[in-house]
Design an enzyme around this catalytic site. Sequence first.
Site, PDB file in Angstrom:
ATOM      1  N   ARG A   1     -12.135 -13.724-103.349  1.00  0.00           N
ATOM      2  CA  ARG A   1     -11.442 -12.443-103.453  1.00  0.00           C
ATOM      3  C   ARG A   1     -10.165 -12.529-102.639  1.00  0.00           C
ATOM      4  NH1 ARG A   1     -12.141  -8.399-100.029  1.00  0.00           N
ATOM      5  NH2 ARG A   1     -12.582  -9.120 -97.932  1.00  0.00           N
TER       6      ARG A   1
ATOM      7  N   ARG B   1      -5.132  -3.710-100.757  1.00  0.00           N
ATOM      8  CA  ARG B   1      -5.362  -2.348-100.259  1.00  0.00           C
ATOM      9  C   ARG B   1      -4.385  -1.384-100.900  1.00  0.00           C
ATOM     10  NH1 ARG B   1      -5.265  -3.614 -94.082  1.00  0.00           N
ATOM     11  NH2 ARG B   1      -7.252  -4.715 -93.951  1.00  0.00           N
TER      12      ARG B   1
ATOM     13  N   GLU C   1       4.019 -24.124 -87.866  1.00  0.00           N
ATOM     14  CA  GLU C   1       2.742 -24.760 -88.220  1.00  0.00           C
ATOM     15  C   GLU C   1       2.867 -25.487 -89.558  1.00  0.00           C
ATOM     16  OE1 GLU C   1      -0.145 -21.421 -86.119  1.00  0.00           O
ATOM     17  OE2 GLU C   1      -0.562 -22.076 -88.170  1.00  0.00           O
TER      18      GLU C   1
ATOM     19  N   ASP D   1     -15.352 -17.946 -86.390  1.00  0.00           N
ATOM     20  CA  ASP D   1     -14.410 -17.123 -85.633  1.00  0.00           C
ATOM     21  C   ASP D   1     -14.934 -17.015 -84.209  1.00  0.00           C
ATOM     22  OD1 ASP D   1     -12.203 -16.446 -87.199  1.00  0.00           O
ATOM     23  OD2 ASP D   1     -13.333 -14.940 -88.322  1.00  0.00           O
TER      24      ASP D   1
ATOM     25  N   ARG E   1      -9.383 -30.369 -92.360  1.00  0.00           N
ATOM     26  CA  ARG E   1      -7.940 -30.162 -92.567  1.00  0.00           C
ATOM     27  C   ARG E   1      -7.347 -30.046 -91.180  1.00  0.00           C
ATOM     28  NH1 ARG E   1      -4.764 -31.457 -96.427  1.00  0.00           N
ATOM     29  NH2 ARG E   1      -3.290 -29.773 -96.048  1.00  0.00           N
TER      30      ARG E   1
ATOM     31  N   TYR F   1     -16.799 -23.487 -89.705  1.00  0.00           N
ATOM     32  CA  TYR F   1     -15.708 -22.637 -89.253  1.00  0.00           C
ATOM     33  C   TYR F   1     -16.321 -21.372 -88.649  1.00  0.00           C
ATOM     34  CZ  TYR F   1     -11.786 -19.812 -88.397  1.00  0.00           C
ATOM     35  OH  TYR F   1     -10.872 -19.041 -87.716  1.00  0.00           O
TER      36      TYR F   1
ATOM     37  N   ARG G   1       3.733 -21.292 -91.419  1.00  0.00           N
ATOM     38  CA  ARG G   1       4.097 -20.059 -90.731  1.00  0.00           C
ATOM     39  C   ARG G   1       4.770 -20.349 -89.396  1.00  0.00           C
ATOM     40  NH1 ARG G   1      -1.511 -17.293 -88.534  1.00  0.00           N
ATOM     41  NH2 ARG G   1      -2.188 -19.095 -87.351  1.00  0.00           N
TER      42      ARG G   1
HETATM   43  C1  LIG Z   1      -5.896 -23.092 -86.073  1.00  0.00           C
HETATM   44  C2  LIG Z   1      -7.044 -22.172 -85.734  1.00  0.00           C
HETATM   45  C3  LIG Z   1      -6.827 -20.824 -85.539  1.00  0.00           C
HETATM   46  C4  LIG Z   1      -7.900 -19.972 -85.213  1.00  0.00           C
HETATM   47  N1  LIG Z   1      -7.647 -18.641 -85.077  1.00  0.00           N
HETATM   48  C5  LIG Z   1      -8.671 -17.807 -84.814  1.00  0.00           C
HETATM   49  C6  LIG Z   1      -8.438 -16.386 -84.710  1.00  0.00           C
HETATM   50  O1  LIG Z   1      -7.315 -15.895 -84.860  1.00  0.00           O
HETATM   51  N2  LIG Z   1      -9.512 -15.590 -84.436  1.00  0.00           N
HETATM   52  C7  LIG Z   1     -10.777 -16.090 -84.270  1.00  0.00           C
HETATM   53  O2  LIG Z   1     -11.707 -15.310 -84.016  1.00  0.00           O
HETATM   54  N3  LIG Z   1     -11.023 -17.417 -84.328  1.00  0.00           N
HETATM   55  C8  LIG Z   1     -10.001 -18.287 -84.602  1.00  0.00           C
HETATM   56  N4  LIG Z   1     -10.255 -19.642 -84.678  1.00  0.00           N
HETATM   57  C9  LIG Z   1     -11.610 -20.163 -84.374  1.00  0.00           C
HETATM   58  C10 LIG Z   1     -11.808 -20.516 -82.862  1.00  0.00           C
HETATM   59  O3  LIG Z   1     -10.866 -21.489 -82.487  1.00  0.00           O
HETATM   60  C11 LIG Z   1     -13.244 -21.034 -82.629  1.00  0.00           C
HETATM   61  O4  LIG Z   1     -14.183 -20.036 -82.926  1.00  0.00           O
HETATM   62  C12 LIG Z   1     -13.558 -21.474 -81.179  1.00  0.00           C
HETATM   63  O5  LIG Z   1     -12.508 -22.161 -80.594  1.00  0.00           O
HETATM   64  C13 LIG Z   1     -14.787 -22.385 -81.190  1.00  0.00           C
HETATM   65  O6  LIG Z   1     -15.197 -22.701 -79.863  1.00  0.00           O
HETATM   66  P1  LIG Z   1     -16.113 -23.975 -79.597  1.00  0.00           P
HETATM   67  O7  LIG Z   1     -16.520 -23.886 -78.175  1.00  0.00           O
HETATM   68  O8  LIG Z   1     -17.157 -24.107 -80.629  1.00  0.00           O
HETATM   69  O9  LIG Z   1     -15.166 -25.259 -79.853  1.00  0.00           O
HETATM   70  P2  LIG Z   1     -13.919 -25.840 -79.068  1.00  0.00           P
HETATM   71  O10 LIG Z   1     -13.041 -24.751 -78.594  1.00  0.00           O
HETATM   72  O11 LIG Z   1     -13.318 -26.881 -79.949  1.00  0.00           O
HETATM   73  O12 LIG Z   1     -14.555 -26.551 -77.789  1.00  0.00           O
HETATM   74  C14 LIG Z   1     -15.167 -27.819 -77.828  1.00  0.00           C
HETATM   75  C15 LIG Z   1     -14.795 -28.547 -76.540  1.00  0.00           C
HETATM   76  O13 LIG Z   1     -15.562 -29.735 -76.458  1.00  0.00           O
HETATM   77  C16 LIG Z   1     -14.764 -30.753 -75.899  1.00  0.00           C
HETATM   78  N5  LIG Z   1     -15.329 -32.049 -76.294  1.00  0.00           N
HETATM   79  C17 LIG Z   1     -15.483 -32.524 -77.552  1.00  0.00           C
HETATM   80  N6  LIG Z   1     -16.020 -33.757 -77.511  1.00  0.00           N
HETATM   81  C18 LIG Z   1     -16.217 -34.062 -76.202  1.00  0.00           C
HETATM   82  C19 LIG Z   1     -16.728 -35.206 -75.521  1.00  0.00           C
HETATM   83  N7  LIG Z   1     -17.155 -36.286 -76.184  1.00  0.00           N
HETATM   84  N8  LIG Z   1     -16.762 -35.180 -74.163  1.00  0.00           N
HETATM   85  C20 LIG Z   1     -16.319 -34.108 -73.457  1.00  0.00           C
HETATM   86  N9  LIG Z   1     -15.814 -33.000 -74.079  1.00  0.00           N
HETATM   87  C21 LIG Z   1     -15.764 -32.990 -75.420  1.00  0.00           C
HETATM   88  C22 LIG Z   1     -13.391 -30.497 -76.513  1.00  0.00           C
HETATM   89  O14 LIG Z   1     -12.372 -31.119 -75.725  1.00  0.00           O
HETATM   90  C23 LIG Z   1     -13.326 -28.972 -76.489  1.00  0.00           C
HETATM   91  O15 LIG Z   1     -12.725 -28.488 -75.312  1.00  0.00           O
HETATM   92  C24 LIG Z   1      -9.215 -20.491 -85.054  1.00  0.00           C
HETATM   93  C25 LIG Z   1      -9.426 -21.865 -85.264  1.00  0.00           C
HETATM   94  C26 LIG Z   1      -8.372 -22.688 -85.611  1.00  0.00           C
HETATM   95  C27 LIG Z   1      -8.659 -24.134 -85.876  1.00  0.00           C
END
Ligand SMILES: Cc1cc2nc3c(=O)[nH]c(=O)nc-3n(C[C@H](O)[C@H](O)[C@H](O)COP(=O)(O)OP(=O)(O)OC[C@H]3O[C@@H](n4cnc5c(N)ncnc54)[C@H](O)[C@@H]3O)c2cc1C
Length: 372
Positions: A171, A175, A305, A355, A248, A353, A279
């Site tokens: 979708r 709006r 980006e 949020d 990606r 993915y 963007r």
């Molecule tokens: C471009 C982009 C834009 C986004 N925008 C939004 C938004 O506007 N709103 C929203 O709600 N969400 C957004 N998100 C989603 C958001 O980024 C994620 O929900 C969040 O960051 C996930 O947290 P995490 O702890 O799972 O992963 P991460 O933040 O990736 O943390 C994982 C950590 O593990 C560490 N790590 C990995 N492997 C190892 C290793 N072997 N040894 C030691 N450390 C390690 C990494 O260095 C990292 O610091 C976006 C995502 C992207 C990609």
Amino acid sequence: MKYDYLVVGSGLYGAVFAHEAKKAGKSVLVIDRRPNIAGNVYTKDVEGIHVHVYGAHIFHTNNKKVWDYVNRFAEFNRFTNSPVANYHGELYSLPFNMYTFNRMWGVVTPVEAEKKIAEQRAAAHITEPKNLEEQAISLVGTDIYEKLVKGYTEKQWGRPCTELPAFIIRRLPVRFTFDNNYFNALYQGIPVGGYTKMVAKLLDGIEVRLGEDYLKNKDVWDAMADRVIYTGAIDAYFGYSLGALEYRSVRFETEFLDIPNFQGNAAVNYTDRETPWTRIIEHKWFEFGKDDGGRDLPKTVISREYSSEWKPGDEPYYPVNDEKNGALYQRYRNLADREKKVVFGGRLGEYKYYDMDAVIASALDMAERELG
Ligand SMILES: Cc1cc2nc3c(=O)[nH]c(=O)nc-3n(C[C@H](O)[C@H](O)[C@H](O)COP(=O)(O)OP(=O)(O)OC[C@H]3O[C@@H](n4cnc5c(N)ncnc54)[C@H](O)[C@@H]3O)c2cc1C
């Protein structure tokens, strides 16, 4: 064992779990291979502007429990995401709403706008969309597709819309009101002082070691704790033994400018095919009042980006949720289920993915199961 828990990764998932474990009286060590905490929500302070280093992050949620939780660690401002689309210099409001339709066709009322879209849908004679182009036209008609969907989507996926599967866009939000608020969320904002400050507060009083890669010294780290919470990539954990999961990627080009205001909005999407970036983010508008014209700070920081193909070694951003990668993830998942001491979580550990609100909810659920 020195610690009850070793948490690998100081992103939101790891930081929320670490906080909950400490609160439950457990001893916790957090490690991260990056030189900074906060994972992908890391914001860097550049002359008073909090730069979103791994892409723009806007907190939005309908989950009251998560909203109340994050508000314990940060004060949120009243930022509302209202991106602007730039199509060869024509500016349109997003998501598609009455301002967009007025600019596109000069229509004034919702009835006129609905009629216009219905006419274009009918003229396209698409009954069963075979690809993304047909799917989009059957949802919003040709004009919106040509100017606001086609170029942007092709840049994002690196392929023509006619070669992309229809299911990618089930979708498109349309709006028939004058509402530029992009998200349908009850709660929205950006933490005052940046995300890094919020994560630092979550990790307050917890031992954190940065610049440490768990996988390079796995046996040593494992010997230090009873349990491991692993938030790195699941395929990397198993040495890519079944092959690499695909992503990606996004490349950011960041510029510091000696002008107070570059584009007057946090996000401007370039929806034509010719502009190479998808963007431009102007970071200061996530935090400052929208009406001060930047007078407080005569500088600004912007990031262009570029969506790009991912190859092993690049920063993984968006998992590719197709059948092939889904099946490969499932095989890694089966291996992960056999690792009795390790919990795999977060966007990389679950190849999903998420949020921010969803990753926090997931970490809180896991903490409840794990900590009792
Ligand atoms: C471009 C982009 C834009 C986004 N925008 C939004 C938004 O506007 N709103 C929203 O709600 N969400 C957004 N998100 C989603 C958001 O980024 C994620 O929900 C969040 O960051 C996930 O947290 P995490 O702890 O799972 O992963 P991460 O933040 O990736 O943390 C994982 C950590 O593990 C560490 N790590 C990995 N492997 C190892 C290793 N072997 N040894 C030691 N450390 C390690 C990494 O260095 C990292 O610091 C976006 C995502 C992207 C990609």
